[in-house]
Design a protein around this motif. Sequence first.
Motif, PDB file in Angstrom:
ATOM      1  N   ASN A 442       0.834  -1.205   0.000  1.00 49.90           N
ATOM      2  CA  ASN A 442       0.000   0.000   0.000  1.00 49.90           C
ATOM      3  C   ASN A 442       0.868   1.254   0.000  1.00 49.90           C
ATOM      4  O   ASN A 442       1.887   1.337   0.705  1.00 49.90           O
ATOM      5  CB  ASN A 442      -0.955   0.006   1.205  1.00 49.90           C
ATOM      6  CG  ASN A 442      -0.249   0.056   2.548  1.00 49.90           C
ATOM      7  OD1 ASN A 442       0.750  -0.642   2.754  1.00 49.90           O
ATOM      8  ND2 ASN A 442      -0.763   0.862   3.455  1.00 49.90           N
ATOM      9  N   HIS A 489      -9.310  -3.133  -4.851  1.00 46.99           N
ATOM     10  CA  HIS A 489      -9.335  -2.219  -3.709  1.00 46.99           C
ATOM     11  C   HIS A 489      -8.213  -1.197  -3.803  1.00 46.99           C
ATOM     12  O   HIS A 489      -8.398  -0.025  -3.457  1.00 46.99           O
ATOM     13  CB  HIS A 489      -9.217  -3.002  -2.401  1.00 46.99           C
ATOM     14  CG  HIS A 489      -9.274  -2.132  -1.186  1.00 46.99           C
ATOM     15  ND1 HIS A 489     -10.442  -1.548  -0.751  1.00 46.99           N
ATOM     16  CD2 HIS A 489      -8.299  -1.734  -0.322  1.00 46.99           C
ATOM     17  CE1 HIS A 489     -10.192  -0.822   0.330  1.00 46.99           C
ATOM     18  NE2 HIS A 489      -8.897  -0.930   0.611  1.00 46.99           N
ATOM     19  N   SER A 505      -4.458   3.418   0.411  1.00 46.08           N
ATOM     20  CA  SER A 505      -4.681   2.018   0.048  1.00 46.08           C
ATOM     21  C   SER A 505      -4.238   1.678  -1.371  1.00 46.08           C
ATOM     22  O   SER A 505      -4.310   0.509  -1.773  1.00 46.08           O
ATOM     23  CB  SER A 505      -6.165   1.674   0.210  1.00 46.08           C
ATOM     24  OG  SER A 505      -6.966   2.562  -0.562  1.00 46.08           O
ATOM     25  N   LEU A 558      -1.816  -5.515   5.845  1.00 46.88           N
ATOM     26  CA  LEU A 558      -2.856  -5.647   4.829  1.00 46.88           C
ATOM     27  C   LEU A 558      -3.578  -6.986   4.937  1.00 46.88           C
ATOM     28  O   LEU A 558      -4.796  -7.062   4.729  1.00 46.88           O
ATOM     29  CB  LEU A 558      -2.265  -5.478   3.429  1.00 46.88           C
ATOM     30  CG  LEU A 558      -1.603  -4.137   3.116  1.00 46.88           C
ATOM     31  CD1 LEU A 558      -1.252  -4.059   1.630  1.00 46.88           C
ATOM     32  CD2 LEU A 558      -2.476  -2.961   3.514  1.00 46.88           C
ATOM     33  N   ASP A 563      -6.294  -0.950   6.142  1.00 51.38           N
ATOM     34  CA  ASP A 563      -6.460  -0.095   4.964  1.00 51.38           C
ATOM     35  C   ASP A 563      -7.634  -0.577   4.111  1.00 51.38           C
ATOM     36  O   ASP A 563      -7.727  -0.275   2.924  1.00 51.38           O
ATOM     37  CB  ASP A 563      -5.192  -0.001   4.123  1.00 51.38           C
ATOM     38  CG  ASP A 563      -4.621   1.422   4.122  1.00 51.38           C
ATOM     39  OD1 ASP A 563      -5.314   2.344   4.596  1.00 51.38           O
ATOM     40  OD2 ASP A 563      -3.495   1.619   3.638  1.00 51.38           O
ATOM     41  N   TYR A 565      -8.401  -3.603   3.093  1.00 50.80           N
ATOM     42  CA  TYR A 565      -8.185  -4.692   2.125  1.00 50.80           C
ATOM     43  C   TYR A 565      -9.069  -5.896   2.460  1.00 50.80           C
ATOM     44  O   TYR A 565      -9.256  -6.239   3.631  1.00 50.80           O
ATOM     45  CB  TYR A 565      -6.704  -5.082   2.092  1.00 50.80           C
ATOM     46  CG  TYR A 565      -5.955  -4.261   1.072  1.00 50.80           C
ATOM     47  CD1 TYR A 565      -5.749  -4.731  -0.213  1.00 50.80           C
ATOM     48  CD2 TYR A 565      -5.511  -2.980   1.383  1.00 50.80           C
ATOM     49  CE1 TYR A 565      -5.099  -3.973  -1.164  1.00 50.80           C
ATOM     50  CE2 TYR A 565      -4.857  -2.200   0.444  1.00 50.80           C
ATOM     51  CZ  TYR A 565      -4.655  -2.705  -0.836  1.00 50.80           C
ATOM     52  OH  TYR A 565      -4.034  -1.941  -1.784  1.00 50.80           O
TER      53      TYR A 565
END
Length: 611
Positions: A442, A489, A505, A558, A563, A565
């Motif tokens: 990210n 995403h 993200s 993640l 974030d 995900y």
Amino acid sequence: MPFSSLRRSAVVLTAATATLAGGALTGPALAAPPATKADFTLTILHANDLESALLPVAGNDGVTAPDGTVTTPATLYGGVDRFVELIQQEQQAAGTGKPAAGQAGKRGVLTISAGDNFLPGAQLAASGEDPDQPVYDATAFAAAGFDVSILGNHDFDQTPDFLDRWLDDVGDGTTFVAGNLGFDAEPALLAQVEDGTIVRTHVEKVKGERIGIIGLTTPDLPLLTSSRGVTVDPALAEIANAQAAAYAAAGVDKVVLVSHLQDIDNELALAAQLRGVDVIVGGGGHELLASPGDPLVPNGVTPYGPYPLTPTDADGEIVPVVTTNALYSYVGRLVVTFDAAGEVLAVDDAASRPLPVIASGPGALPVDEAVARDVVAPVQEYVSSLAQQVIATSEVALNGIRNDVRSIETNLGDLATDALLAAGQREAAAAGVTAPVVALQNGGGIRNASVIPAGPITALDTYTVLPFANFVAVAPAMPVETFIAGVEHGLAGTVTDGVLQPAGSFAQAAGYRVSYDPDLPAGSRVVDLVLDDGTVLVQAGQPTGALSTISVATIDFLLRGSDGYPFAGVDFTVLPVTYQQAFQTYLTTDLGGVVTAEQYPVAGLGRITAV
């Protein structure tokens, strides 16, 4: 009743400070002072987002001649030794001397931190991993004499275990108020609850007056950090109003809410839902509040609004809201006078403002000698040693500009993600997992916010680029549809005029190439997704079904769903390598100490393409 504002007199500026131009910032008109008699004046000294910025930094006010000669050196600002000295001076001054006009004869001071008390990186790393070694941030925090603090998202970055170590080193002087956090699943922090270090509610006694403290942390905590088993109640207004009502029922008639909600706009929105809260001290957003004429540090930060902000609550009462810019650059000072019933009569505008921490030139503060010796000196020595360790050379400038790594492929993003893939492949056998074939990182985890010039790369650069306590992790059998959803995403940010806007993200890529259409709805933007070995996972927007599972390397942050995900529930193995260590090893070992322009061109390698 609505409070009044005692308008400030002219401010004498020093050459070492930048100044906010007057006239631009205004707040709601405030009523004339009521006739009720002043009973108690409280000075609130506050800071937030200290984030391990223990050393002073150079401002942007230096002047360099065309021949390269520095004609006016940049002003240094910040530094924890001068911050501590300033806050101690203000603590002493708050109750001495003759009260200013409108203030009560009875006066006291309350010192508050609104969270993010430390941050992983080179300066925090100076404390080492030995639990018997003092955490320098904790030593400095204790010296500042914070009465109360809350916990911000970065306070969990090195897991609850390190937070426990830091709290032990801070000692008994500070109460940590966590009104919406639960620690039953974290034994070390639960022990801190049981011994009274972390509490759900707290009444601070100041000169015989009782001040009710409410502490709230962002509901997004699990998405932002490694909070592990810590639970978060998102019902902020409900919690705050219930606690304020309980304080009132107990005869506690002065209430201060301390919150870490990531953006001062969130505190302002919360204020409109509150009843019985007198003052809000916010953190997490790094905003600078300053009124016309206030001296500022020369860091180029534009004030968000005046100090204090003055929203109204659910009963139409004005609630002063304050925060400060981050990184030990300011001490906020809010001076509030109450009547005998605990109603806010006035904010002393002449005394209330952010106080800059100036470290050189006119207006420079003296240092706290103990903090300079016990904190600044060893941290400076450690950081200097990192800066002198050249670990690689780059033939090309490496782009880590904040908005770029969060919206487009950059060559530094490629490097960092390749390092994850290489570490996953190197450690897979020992971990007993299938070696990864793809990786993603990210953009919010790449933090240098600048371009590293072509030339030497130091060990310090690796900490600056990748400062968090994120570990490399491998999901050896991630369903392909989940991986595709993760790629989606990473491309799901806001789009303006056909251009994807920066988001933490955003996913930098390794082991695959993706093309996407920003004009399509978020979640369905991927047009083509092809692995480096030629396997096509998505073609013309449709999954091909070529694979059912895929081994993915990324950071544990993640894979825990942070974030946002969509990886929650996917089995993964955390490797004994941080992403900073992976980056350093990739530079020194995999690349042999040389980053070539052919391998990592400025424009990237075409891994992420908008169509």
